[in-house]
Design a protein around this motif. Structure first.
Motif, PDB file in Angstrom:
ATOM      1  N   THR A  25       0.835  -1.209   0.000  1.00  0.00           N
ATOM      2  CA  THR A  25       0.000   0.000   0.000  1.00  0.00           C
ATOM      3  C   THR A  25       0.868   1.258   0.000  1.00  0.00           C
ATOM      4  OG1 THR A  25      -1.733  -1.149   1.220  1.00  0.00           O
ATOM      5  CG2 THR A  25      -1.765   1.264   1.324  1.00  0.00           C
ATOM      6  N   ILE A 393      -4.534  -6.698  -2.800  1.00  0.00           N
ATOM      7  CA  ILE A 393      -5.187  -5.953  -1.701  1.00  0.00           C
ATOM      8  C   ILE A 393      -4.365  -4.696  -1.413  1.00  0.00           C
ATOM      9  CG2 ILE A 393      -5.908  -5.984   0.731  1.00  0.00           C
ATOM     10  CD1 ILE A 393      -6.013  -9.074   0.487  1.00  0.00           C
ATOM     11  N   VAL A 397      -5.709  -0.900  -2.145  1.00  0.00           N
ATOM     12  CA  VAL A 397      -5.799   0.059  -1.026  1.00  0.00           C
ATOM     13  C   VAL A 397      -4.877   1.250  -1.313  1.00  0.00           C
ATOM     14  CG1 VAL A 397      -5.417   0.420   1.448  1.00  0.00           C
ATOM     15  CG2 VAL A 397      -6.421  -1.719   0.652  1.00  0.00           C
TER      16      VAL A 397
END
Lengths: 475, 233
Positions: A25, A393, A397
């Motif tokens: 992220t 993921i 994000v």
């Protein structure tokens, strides 16, 4: 089942997975946001160059750019302008006379390019008239019995047309602003002083203020002390068509600020008929035609069309006029790609490391799965999916966070005022509005999935090499 | 009917310094419906033999035929598929997938075999009922006792209706009560559904329940005894 098991496996060791996801992220956010800031700065630079400085296409005599010979005007100007009016893609045309000369005030002088324009036509090709510093005048709108010149802020500073003055009014304005009284008190001794240049002013102020105060309030103090006298006089001198020095006194019509030191220092705009008269040219002479198109993307196609239409003239699109800008816009795309690839490669190593640990920890379980009949393809897919889930993921994000921050900052902008001087020297504004192309997000998503897949290959191959009987014996 | 034939099987492990003859010329046949135990001290070769029967390891010499199929003749991918369809495994340390529920563990192989959901659910619940854990279908292994986990492992081994189940020391990690319970369930499945079980063990309780006890020593079969119906040799 493989998808479900892989998804559940991701959450088997929550802390470890969350650390990997957080690193993806942060990496993606950092990369995307940095690209958005760079992209925003470049877009603003291109917009500013096209809207304030060069517009989209220039037409001139083929030899004019070699040495700016005053005699090399565009032949048969009326006919050329008439044909341009009939060209659908052309939105507006403005003729310019361009002569190199000197600008002088009582104390300073500077080499400049004197640009003779028709203000009403000029407004339709560039928006320089919208960049006037409030209170410094206008774009030749107010009638005057004097010759008028429109100049840039940096030239005005260079020629001491803009000064810095601390008087009682400055002190009272500073007191009314958010500056602490203690800081204002340090400036009180300067009351009544005039500084002839920005450097002198900054040197004196720097001597009395603490570095923290200077950093926090320096810009505001400079703005409040900024002083300009309307209709200040300036002499412009140059060689006319007979190589005889000529010139005249001009008064400042207005001062523009486009955050580009080079352009501001070198450009003085005067009315075309005045310059033509002084240079021995006629009102129907022009060295350049500045063309505004309906759409900047058409510049290349239209310039090639006009080149065929006017074979005796030089036709240049904006990328040829300002090749550094063209290089920057083209090169920067590749730079973004390399930049993101480096970030993704760094993330890939993190994922490979995590997945190798996963395979090592689950040796016995992987042996059991092979023993009961899970084939190599499925074992490989399961490890690969776990890696893709982890990177996806984190990537999604990261992109959501960057998208939100880009949206937030694209309306307010980010102020890099501490680097203002450096930015402006390169033609960039220090107040940047980050901007990103939606296509970039799609590309990054695909790259993240690819990173996940590639990062899983080595750990998955390790898993495939496990001997089930041996793996089952491990503790 | 013979479902498993072991013909003159040898397994030799070569390390840099020594040669270990783990299985040394074993000949055995197994009929459908057997409830047999391979016993012997540690290092006698029972786990190696069981691994070869299950196709997890290959003999250095000799052949193993499951329903006439020579395991040595199968390529790696075919062998994995063969294991999935025809051989059930129960391991000493249960080896359930910890992130899946009891039901998901049992239906895992059926999923790999692409059974449709209705048949899969039907079979899964039948098996969970057979091992007495239908009410724990949605519990993860970590929420089950060792005995319960091993019963789920038995249900998983039976999921694809294998020709026989290989159980390697299935009671080694269980207490007396759980072992009894597990053995009773397996015995019942053997008696009522004709499922063939082959154990490797040195647990007296398993030996007592088994109707055939094959004893290995130094990789050789030293005795192969069938018990009479009353349990005596």
């Amino acid at each position: 089942m493989i998808w479900k098991t892989a998804w559940k496996n991701v959450w088997r060791n929550r802390v470890r997975s969350l650390v990997v996801i957080a690193s993806v992220t942060i990496g993606i956010f950092g990369g995307v946001f940095a690209v958005a800031v760079m992209n925003g700065a470049i877009e603003q630079r291109v917009d500013s160059a096209l809207n304030n400085e060069i517009s989209h296409i220039h037409i001139n005599h083929p030899g004019f750019r070699d040495n700016y010979d005053i005699h090399l005007t565009i032949p048969d100007l009326d006919s050329v302008m008439g044909q341009l009016d009939e060209t659908a893609e052309v939105k507006a045309v403005s003729p310019r006379i361009i002569i190199s000369g000197m600008a002088n005030t009582a104390s300073k002088s500077a080499g400049v390019q004197i640009v003779g324009i028709d203000p009403s036509l000029e407004k339709s090709v560039v928006d320089l008239h919208e960049e006037i510093i409030p209170g410094t005048g206008d774009f030749f709108e107010t009638a005057s019995r004097y010759h008028l010149a429109f100049i840039g802020q940096d030239l005005a500073k260079q020629l001491n047309i803009i000064r810095y003055v601390i008087d009682e009014q400055t002190i009272s304005e500073l007191r009314e602003s958010k500056i602490p009284e203690a800081t204002v008190e340090k400036l009180v001794p300067f009351t009544g002083e005039r500084f002839h240049s920005e450097e002198d002013f900054e040197k004196e102020v720097k001597a009395v203020l603490a570095p923290g105060e200077l950093e926090q309030y320096g810009r505001l103090i400079r703005e409040k002390a900024w002083s300009f006298s309307e209709r200040t006089r300036m002499t412009l001198t140059f060689l006319d068509g007979d190589q005889v020095q000529t010139g005249a006194v001009f008064r400042i019509a207005g001062i523009f600020d486009i955050k580009n030191t080079v352009f501001e220092m070198s450009t003085v705009m005067v009315k075309k008929d005045v310059l033509a008269g002084l240079a021995g040219l006629t009102e129907n002479d022009a060295h350049k035609l500045i063309i505004r198109l309906e759409d900047m993307e058409q510049a290349k196609a239209v310039s090639s069309l006009l080149s065929k239409k006017f074979p005796h003239l030089e036709v240049l699109g904006w990328k040829e006029i300002q090749p550094d800008l063209a290089l920057m816009t083209d090169l920067v795309q590749q730079f973004y790609a390399v930049f993101m690839l480096i970030i993704l490669a760094a993330l890939a190593f993190g994922i490979v490391n995590t997945m190798l640990m996963v395979v090592l920890e689950r040796t016995k379980e992987l042996g059991m799965l092979t023993a009961i009949g899970m084939n190599k393809k499925r074992v490989f897919s399961m490890i690969m999916l776990e890696s893709v889930f982890l990177s996806l993921i984190g990537g999604v994000v990261g992109m959501i966070v960057s998208h939100v921050l880009v949206l937030f900052t694209s309306s307010r902008g980010i102020n890099f005022s501490q680097f203002e001087e450096g930015f402006e020297a390169m033609g960039y504004t220090s107040h940047i509005y980050p901007e990103i192309n939606p296509g970039f997000f799609i590309t990054v998503t695909i790259l993240i999935i690819l990173t996940g897949i590639l990062s899983s290959v080595y750990p998955a191959l390790k898993a495939l090499k496990l001997d089930p009987a041996e793996a089952l014996r491990t503790e | 009917m013979k479902i498993l034939e072991i013909k003159n099987v040898h397994k030799i492990y070569n390390s840099s310094e020594v040669q270990v003859h783990a299985v040394n010329g074993v000949n055995l046949d197994f009929e459908k419906g057997e409830f047999s135990a391979i016993v012997g001290p540690s290092g006698s070769g029972k786990t190696t033999l069981l691994n070869m029967i299950g196709g997890l390891d290959s003999p250095t010499e000799g052949e193993i035929r499951v329903d006439q199929t020579n395991l040595a003749g199968l390529k790696s991918s075919r062998l994995i598929d063969f294991r999935m369809r025809h051989i059930g495994f129960v391991f000493q340390s249960y080896n359930l997938i910890p992130v899946l529920t009891a039901k998901e563990n049992v239906e895992f192989i059926m999923n790999l075999q692409k059974w449709n959901k209705r048949e899969r659910d039907k079979r899964t619940y039948e098996l969970l009922e057979a091992v007495g854990l239908k009410d724990r279908a949605h519990s993860r292994p970590s929420k089950l006792s060792g005995g319960q986990q091993q019963r789920i492992a038995v249900a998983r081994a039976l999921a694809s209706k294998p020709k026989f189940v290989l159980a390697d020391e299935p009671t080694a990690n269980l207490d007396t009560k759980s072992s009894e319970n597990l053995l009773n369930i397996m015995e019942e499945l053997n008696r009522e559904e004709g499922i063939t079980f082959i154990f490797s063990t040195h647990d007296q309780r398993v030996m007592k329940k088994a109707r055939r006890v094959i004893t290995l020593e130094d990789g050789r079969v030293i005795s192969d005894e069938w018990k009479k119906k009353n349990g005596s040799s």
